[in-house]
Design a protein around this motif. Structure first.
Motif, short mmCIF file in Angstrom:
data_model
loop_
_atom_site.label_atom_id
_atom_site.label_comp_id
_atom_site.label_asym_id
_atom_site.label_seq_id
_atom_site.Cartn_x
_atom_site.Cartn_y
_atom_site.Cartn_z
N ILE A 76 0.85 -1.19 0.00
CA ILE A 76 0.00 0.00 0.00
C ILE A 76 0.88 1.24 0.00
O ILE A 76 1.82 1.33 0.78
N PRO A 124 11.93 0.91 2.79
CA PRO A 124 11.35 0.41 4.05
C PRO A 124 10.39 -0.76 3.84
O PRO A 124 10.13 -1.50 4.78
N ARG A 127 11.00 -4.14 5.35
CA ARG A 127 10.83 -4.40 6.78
C ARG A 127 9.38 -4.20 7.24
O ARG A 127 8.95 -4.81 8.21
N ILE A 128 8.69 -3.27 6.61
CA ILE A 128 7.39 -2.89 7.13
C ILE A 128 6.29 -3.33 6.17
O ILE A 128 6.48 -3.35 4.97
N LYS A 129 5.13 -3.61 6.75
CA LYS A 129 4.03 -4.08 5.90
C LYS A 129 2.75 -3.35 6.25
O LYS A 129 2.63 -2.73 7.30
N PHE A 131 -0.39 -1.22 6.99
CA PHE A 131 -0.64 0.19 7.27
C PHE A 131 0.61 0.93 7.75
O PHE A 131 0.74 2.12 7.55
N TYR A 132 1.52 0.18 8.40
CA TYR A 132 2.76 0.83 8.79
C TYR A 132 3.46 1.34 7.54
O TYR A 132 3.97 2.45 7.50
N ILE B 334 2.73 5.27 14.27
CA ILE B 334 3.65 4.21 13.87
C ILE B 334 4.86 4.18 14.79
O ILE B 334 5.47 3.15 14.98
N PHE B 338 0.57 0.72 16.50
CA PHE B 338 -0.85 0.94 16.26
C PHE B 338 -1.73 0.46 17.40
O PHE B 338 -2.84 0.89 17.57
N LEU B 385 12.53 1.02 10.37
CA LEU B 385 13.49 0.10 9.78
C LEU B 385 14.08 -0.81 10.87
O LEU B 385 14.44 -1.93 10.61
N PRO B 388 9.87 -2.73 13.26
CA PRO B 388 8.77 -2.62 12.31
C PRO B 388 7.39 -2.50 12.96
O PRO B 388 6.47 -2.05 12.30
#
Lengths: 375, 400
Positions: A76, A124, A127-129, A131-132, B334, B338, B385, B388
């Protein structure tokens, strides 16, 4: 009755793997394309072609770009506006500082710059998925528009911070009368700037969009597209079967940003005529995301259907409001009413068909195959 | 020109405004924690709540007489429904009227009544009576007749209410936010149960448009001044000047956060909320009513939005820009995670301090200012990073 594939035999793998294996689809597609290239320039008014059709194509392209990222690769992004801005300002600076380049090349270079920026902001994603990641991509949105607002070089030190698209031709200044490629001058038509004909702008936009859409269709049918979908469906599993997540995700970000960048460049050069960061704000990013969701995640056609819906809904509301509410409602009441109706329409649509127009289209086709004798 | 006092002032100013951000972020956390919905409309809800409150303050006289009547009607209806429910269970017949409606009416009456009853003459008396009534109601959930009697009594008392409008406006706004929450739950969320998170997210963006349009269309788009009785005067501690208002806001936020944290970890409803967040279906199968839980959580988020809107509104005026506070809350989210209520506070502190210090010491001298729009996001991105799921988020465990 009209739409049956019975009797259409394929004698080669190539024919079997064609984009439109069914002949009727092919005919409709080519017919539609011919109509799109021929009819508006001959009959269309300035209004229909400029604000409506070109806008639709530009946003359709941006939605297509985001759909590659969100619909196919499952990442997203809320930074679409920022990437469009990169494309727009890069293209503006190429066109301004290197007038020898053909405009189409400027536009593509704008896309390439957007792709590079997209790769950086896509980092990023490893590492992030979810909504983050969506919130992290907002960094791109805010940072990029801030940079274009605050660094004067990008707007050529325009006091108002607005970059007006210079008048540029299809083949660049070398192909003008007296240049090294002067023999090309007769076909070297003006594409951007206030003196360019709307027909030219429309046709150039349409041509670029058609080529890029075809390209996108083929990417998603290739191993790259399958890798994206594997990452989308379950990235750990994809990694285990040998798909490299970093490369795949960054490629998705790059390709997606490229499309958004091209859309941003076209927005400036063929649609509005000037670059302003207001046009690439967060609302724009949401608008594009809406197009993708309403059109259907993971569908090329859906991107354009979604774009038509989002572009035409306010136009329609405006027409209805101005005919019905002429003089009876204050203009800001009307604007708020439009906001409410727009929001409700989106909620309604999401409830009725969460899979978007692409799904409706598919259902329609399946129904049509049995028509007029359904089971 | 390094000046430690100035630096400290900037830092503390940043920390305090960070607490205000976390107030907005709290609303997001509440809803995300309990329903997994990333509610983008929180900013619009802040705007809506603040506007409603301000405009209720501005109306006067007859309107409040009407509300007094209305609260009486609600209380009588709620009491009646409780009684009806009670007897229909006794008679082993199907409950005709939904107990949910009764609870809703009771909630409306409860919030309206004590404050009308008190007339705003003495704030502590109002708070005390509210607490008392909440207590009585909690005890009497299993004894509807007692509850009905209490409600009727309070309703009659409320009818002879006083004059001052502040607490009444607050009460009525609370009621409106609760109604809004229930409407959102039944119109938007219920039909979208089991959809992909991104679809729900998009729906809340649509909702955002609707609420923004409603807030400005039904009310108006002017800037309203809001005075909640605390002046924005700086006072001095050991050579540092600190805004009194910011301190007040920080204290309010801390109380709210502490309350919510206790609510989530210690109460029955809080546990139910966490169960729902964990797994909708499992929660339903052990008998947790999903609909009520969602309505409660959205109502809680609405109330948090009201507090955020009041504090921000009295600081910067009630206007459209309140809706944009959501973008200040996102990096807070973030950073803190959350799903963590305390995380919202810590994240707010970090974001507030960083953006102010960065703007004053780096942004304005070197970049011409305006870095506040993106520096929290950059910070959050770099931060993610390494962690997460944010500072306090639940660890993400993935299996194939």
């Amino acid at each position: 009755m009209l739409y049956r594939e019975a009797g259409q035999f394929k004698t080669s793998y190539a024919a079997d793997q064609a984009i439109f294996p069914i002949a009727q689809d092919r005919w409709v597609f080519w017919g539609f394309l011919i109509v799109a290239f021929v009819v508006p320039p001959l009959t269309g008014s300035q209004y229909v072609m400029g604000p409506i059709l070109i806008q639709l194509l530009v946003f359709g392209l941006a939605a297509l770009g985001l759909n590659l990222l969100t619909g196919y690769a499952g990442q997203i992004s809320l930074g679409t506006g920022g990437f469009m801005a990169v494309g727009a300002y890069a293209c503006y600076n190429f066109a301004l500082r290197v007038p020898e380049l053909p405009l189409v090349v400027d536009v593509m270079l704008g896309g390439v710059c957007a792709a590079l920026v997209g790769i950086v902001f896509g980092l990023p994603s490893l590492r992030i998925k979810g909504f983050y990641l969506a919130v992290a991509t907002l960094a791109a949105q805010f940072f990029l528009t801030w940079i274009f607002d605050h660094v004067g070089w990008f707007t050529n030190y325009d006091p108002a911070g607005v970059a007006s698209a210079p008048s540029r031709t299809l083949l660049g200044s070398w192909a003008e009368e007296g240049g090294p490629l002067g023999f090309l001058a007769p076909i070297n038509i003006l594409v951007s700037g206030p003196r360019a004909a709307p027909e030219t702008k429309y046709l150039v936009t349409l041509a670029i969009v058609v080529v890029l859409a075809l390209f996108a269709k083929n990417i998603v049918r290739s191993s790259t597209g399958r890798a994206w979908m594997a990452i989308r469906d379950m990235d750990i599993a994809a990694e285990i079967i040998g798909i490299r997540p970093l490369r795949t995700k960054l490629l998705a970000f790059a390709v997606s940003s490229f499309y958004c960048g091209v859309a941003g460049a076209l927005y400036v050069f063929t649609y509005v005529g000037n670059a302003d960061t207001e046009a690439f704000d967060l609302i724009r990013s949401f608008q594009i995301l809406f197009m993708v969701i309403i059109g259907g995640l993971g569908s090329i056609l859906g991107s354009f259907l979604g774009a038509s819906f989002i572009v035409l809904l306010p136009v329609g509301l405006n027409i209805v409001a101005s005919t019905l509410g002429e003089g009876t409602l204050a203009s800001n009441t009307l604007a708020n009413l439009e906001l409410i109706i727009f929001g409700s329409a989106i909620i309604f649509f999401l409830i009725v068909e969460p899979n978007g127009f692409a799904r409706l289209w598919q259902i329609g086709k399946e129904k049509l195959r049995l028509w007029p004798f359904p089971h | 020109m390094w000046d430690p006092v100035f630096f400290l002032e900037v830092l503390i100013g940043g920390l305090l405004s960070g607490v205000m951000y976390s107030l907005v972020a709290l609303g997001f956390v509440l809803i995300f924690k309990a329903s997994g919905v990333f509610n983008f409309a929180q900013g619009a809800m802040v705007l809506f709540a603040a506007l409603t409150f301000v405009l209720l303050l501005e109306v006067s006289g007859d309107f409040w007489d009407w509300t007094a009547w209305l609260s009486l009607v609600f209380a009588v209806l709620a009491g009646g429904l409780f009684l009806l429910n009670h007897y229909s269970t006794l008679l082993q017949r199907t409950v005709v009227t939904s107990s949910r409606v009764a609870i809703a009416l009771a909630a409306i009456a409860i919030v309206l009544l004590p404050i009308l009853f008190d007339g705003g003459q003495n704030m502590w008396r109002g708070v005390f009576i509210t607490l008392l009534i909440f207590m009585v109601l909690t005890v009497s959930v299993r004894q509807p007749r007692a509850a009905a009697a209490v409600l009727l009594g309070v309703a009659l008392a409320a009818f002879f209410a006083g004059e001052i409008n502040f607490w009444r406006s607050l009460a009525l706004t609370l009621v409106i936010m609760i109604i809004l929450a229930m409407a959102i739950e039944s119109v938007v969320l219920r039909p979208l149960v089991n959809q992909e998170p991104i679809i729900l997210f998009m729906a809340t963006i649509g909702l955002n448009f609707v609420i923004e349009g409603m807030a400005q269309g039904v009310w108006d788009a002017d800037v309203h001044a809001l005075d909640i009785g605390i002046e924005d005067i700086p006072f001095e501690i050991g050579g540092l000047f600190i805004s009194q208002f910011d301190i007040f806001a920080a204290v309010t936020a801390s109380i709210l956060v502490a309350g919510l944290a206790i609510f989530f970890s210690r109460t029955r409803v809080g546990r139910a909320l966490r169960a729902v967040a964990d797994d909708h279906q499992a929660a339903m199968s052990v008998g947790i009513p999903l609909k009520n839980i969602w309505a409660i959580v959205w109502a809680a988020a609405g109330i948090v939005a009201l507090f955020a809107g009041m504090l921000w509104g009295s600081k910067v005026g009630v206007q459209f820009s309140l809706a944009l506070l959501a973008f200040k809350a996102l990096p807070v989210l973030i950073l803190g995670g959350f799903t963590s209520v305390p995380g919202a506070i810590i994240g707010g502190l970090i974001v507030g301090a960083t953006e102010k210090v960065f703007e004053v010491f780096v942004g304005i001298p070197y970049f011409g200012g305006g870095t506040e729009s993106w520096s929290p996001y950059m910070l959050a991105m770099v931060f993610l990073l390494f962690r997460p799921q944010g500072l306090f988020g639940e660890k993400i465990i993935e299996r194939v």
